[in-house]
Design a protein around this motif. Sequence first.
Motif, mmCIF file in Angstrom:
data_model
loop_
_atom_site.group_PDB
_atom_site.id
_atom_site.type_symbol
_atom_site.label_atom_id
_atom_site.label_comp_id
_atom_site.label_asym_id
_atom_site.label_seq_id
_atom_site.Cartn_x
_atom_site.Cartn_y
_atom_site.Cartn_z
ATOM 1 N N GLY A 107 0.775 -1.033 0.215
ATOM 2 C CA GLY A 107 -0.237 -0.441 0.140
ATOM 3 C C GLY A 107 1.119 1.193 -0.125
ATOM 4 N N LEU A 108 -0.018 2.414 -0.402
ATOM 5 C CA LEU A 108 0.961 3.671 -0.238
ATOM 6 C C LEU A 108 1.168 4.801 0.859
ATOM 7 C CD1 LEU A 108 -0.363 4.785 -3.866
ATOM 8 C CD2 LEU A 108 1.351 3.355 -3.329
ATOM 9 N N VAL A 109 0.023 4.269 2.270
ATOM 10 C CA VAL A 109 0.944 4.742 3.232
ATOM 11 C C VAL A 109 1.242 3.630 3.948
ATOM 12 C CG1 VAL A 109 -1.685 6.235 2.729
ATOM 13 C CG2 VAL A 109 -2.079 4.060 4.130
ATOM 14 N N ALA A 110 2.197 4.688 5.284
ATOM 15 C CA ALA A 110 2.013 4.049 6.384
ATOM 16 C C ALA A 110 1.546 2.759 6.622
ATOM 17 C CB ALA A 110 2.563 4.138 7.779
ATOM 18 N N SER A 111 2.093 1.053 6.639
ATOM 19 C CA SER A 111 1.851 -0.544 6.549
ATOM 20 C C SER A 111 2.650 -1.106 6.393
ATOM 21 C CB SER A 111 0.784 -0.421 4.708
ATOM 22 O OG SER A 111 1.639 -0.648 3.739
ATOM 23 N N LYS A 112 1.985 -2.365 6.401
ATOM 24 C CA LYS A 112 3.517 -3.668 6.384
ATOM 25 C C LYS A 112 4.364 -3.257 5.587
ATOM 26 C CE LYS A 112 4.230 -8.105 8.186
ATOM 27 N NZ LYS A 112 5.070 -8.508 9.263
ATOM 28 N N VAL A 113 5.639 -3.765 6.051
ATOM 29 C CA VAL A 113 6.644 -3.257 4.978
ATOM 30 C C VAL A 113 7.596 -5.064 5.110
ATOM 31 C CG1 VAL A 113 9.302 -2.897 5.099
ATOM 32 C CG2 VAL A 113 7.124 -0.728 5.972
ATOM 33 N N LEU A 114 8.094 -5.493 4.218
ATOM 34 C CA LEU A 114 8.749 -6.652 3.642
ATOM 35 C C LEU A 114 10.127 -6.457 3.424
ATOM 36 C CD1 LEU A 114 5.313 -8.442 2.203
ATOM 37 C CD2 LEU A 114 6.223 -8.969 4.328
ATOM 38 N N GLU A 115 10.902 -7.597 4.617
ATOM 39 C CA GLU A 115 12.557 -7.113 3.987
ATOM 40 C C GLU A 115 12.505 -8.096 3.172
ATOM 41 O OE1 GLU A 115 16.362 -6.784 5.973
ATOM 42 O OE2 GLU A 115 14.473 -6.126 6.924
ATOM 43 N N PHE A 116 13.634 -8.569 2.192
ATOM 44 C CA PHE A 116 14.228 -8.903 1.397
ATOM 45 C C PHE A 116 15.543 -9.300 0.959
ATOM 46 C CE2 PHE A 116 12.261 -6.296 -1.909
ATOM 47 C CZ PHE A 116 13.388 -6.613 -3.079
ATOM 48 N N THR A 130 6.666 -13.160 -4.644
ATOM 49 C CA THR A 130 5.901 -12.852 -4.582
ATOM 50 C C THR A 130 5.558 -12.456 -3.156
ATOM 51 O OG1 THR A 130 5.842 -15.063 -6.860
ATOM 52 C CG2 THR A 130 3.795 -14.430 -5.449
ATOM 53 N N VAL A 131 4.373 -11.613 -3.401
ATOM 54 C CA VAL A 131 4.237 -11.206 -2.563
ATOM 55 C C VAL A 131 2.702 -11.433 -2.287
ATOM 56 C CG1 VAL A 131 3.415 -8.809 -0.859
ATOM 57 C CG2 VAL A 131 5.811 -9.533 -2.560
ATOM 58 N N ASN A 132 1.923 -12.576 -1.207
ATOM 59 C CA ASN A 132 0.988 -12.551 -0.629
ATOM 60 C C ASN A 132 0.179 -11.321 -0.057
ATOM 61 O OD1 ASN A 132 -1.706 -13.997 0.154
ATOM 62 N ND2 ASN A 132 -0.738 -15.656 0.484
ATOM 63 N N GLY A 133 -0.341 -10.896 -0.598
ATOM 64 C CA GLY A 133 -0.369 -9.539 -0.450
ATOM 65 C C GLY A 133 -1.855 -9.450 0.751
ATOM 66 N N ASP A 134 -2.832 -10.587 0.929
ATOM 67 C CA ASP A 134 -3.654 -10.705 2.389
ATOM 68 C C ASP A 134 -2.550 -11.636 2.992
ATOM 69 O OD1 ASP A 134 -5.972 -10.721 0.292
ATOM 70 O OD2 ASP A 134 -6.600 -12.450 0.013
ATOM 71 N N ALA A 135 -1.729 -12.402 2.519
ATOM 72 C CA ALA A 135 -1.315 -13.152 3.730
ATOM 73 C C ALA A 135 -0.251 -11.998 4.968
ATOM 74 C CB ALA A 135 -0.470 -13.912 3.978
ATOM 75 N N ALA A 136 0.214 -10.732 3.602
ATOM 76 C CA ALA A 136 1.242 -10.001 4.076
ATOM 77 C C ALA A 136 0.961 -8.527 5.172
ATOM 78 C CB ALA A 136 1.718 -9.064 2.889
ATOM 79 N N THR A 137 -0.915 -8.272 4.877
ATOM 80 C CA THR A 137 -1.952 -7.542 5.841
ATOM 81 C C THR A 137 -2.453 -7.751 6.817
ATOM 82 O OG1 THR A 137 -3.763 -7.525 3.790
ATOM 83 C CG2 THR A 137 -1.805 -5.892 3.709
ATOM 84 N N SER A 138 -2.896 -9.784 6.634
ATOM 85 C CA SER A 138 -3.934 -10.005 8.170
ATOM 86 C C SER A 138 -2.385 -10.281 9.137
ATOM 87 C CB SER A 138 -3.811 -11.006 7.177
ATOM 88 O OG SER A 138 -3.484 -11.876 6.677
#
Length: 177
Positions: free
Chosen positions: A132-141, A168-176
């Motif tokens: 997303g574009l606002v402060a949200s979950k951040v994933l590192e790689f 691949t980013v699983n958006g549903d799992a990342a945001t939940s």
Amino acid sequence: MPRIHIDTSALTYPWFWLPEHLPRFVDGSVPGGVQVDLAAGEYAVQQTRERASDLRFRVTPHGTMDFSPEVDHLLRGRGTSTLHVLGVPVVLNPRQTECPLLPMWGGCREPIGPRAATVRMPPGQAYTLRIGLVASKVLEFSVRPDGVVDYGPEYEHALSGRGTSCLTVNGDAATSA
């Protein structure tokens, strides 16, 4: 002190920094590259605030570029005063999300929508994607010199593609999570 040029125009996100040598991040895609005065020594471009890329180059006492032959596919300009940073292609593939991905390196301004996108980036650690574009979950790689991605076990639910050049980013799992 030799004046050299650093050209990052081949990277998808061309902004970089040389801590202690540039006052801020700069756009390396300008014609001819960014001019910077560097003493003879070893350096690495930095695209994130936290850590330099894994690409090292040397400025010789003659003011020319040198680097290890192992990174010839990632850098150009040996023997000249201009370093061309090529990076490696990595596919960022959002899945199961309405939210765009926002790469948090190299001056990214345009998010990646619902379709996979190939980006060129230097190998390194601590790359982050925002969901997303606002402060949200951040994933590192991380990305190896051969373009293969990796990530920590804490991201297993949100990321897949370890050992390949497609993250691949699983958006549903990342945001939940």
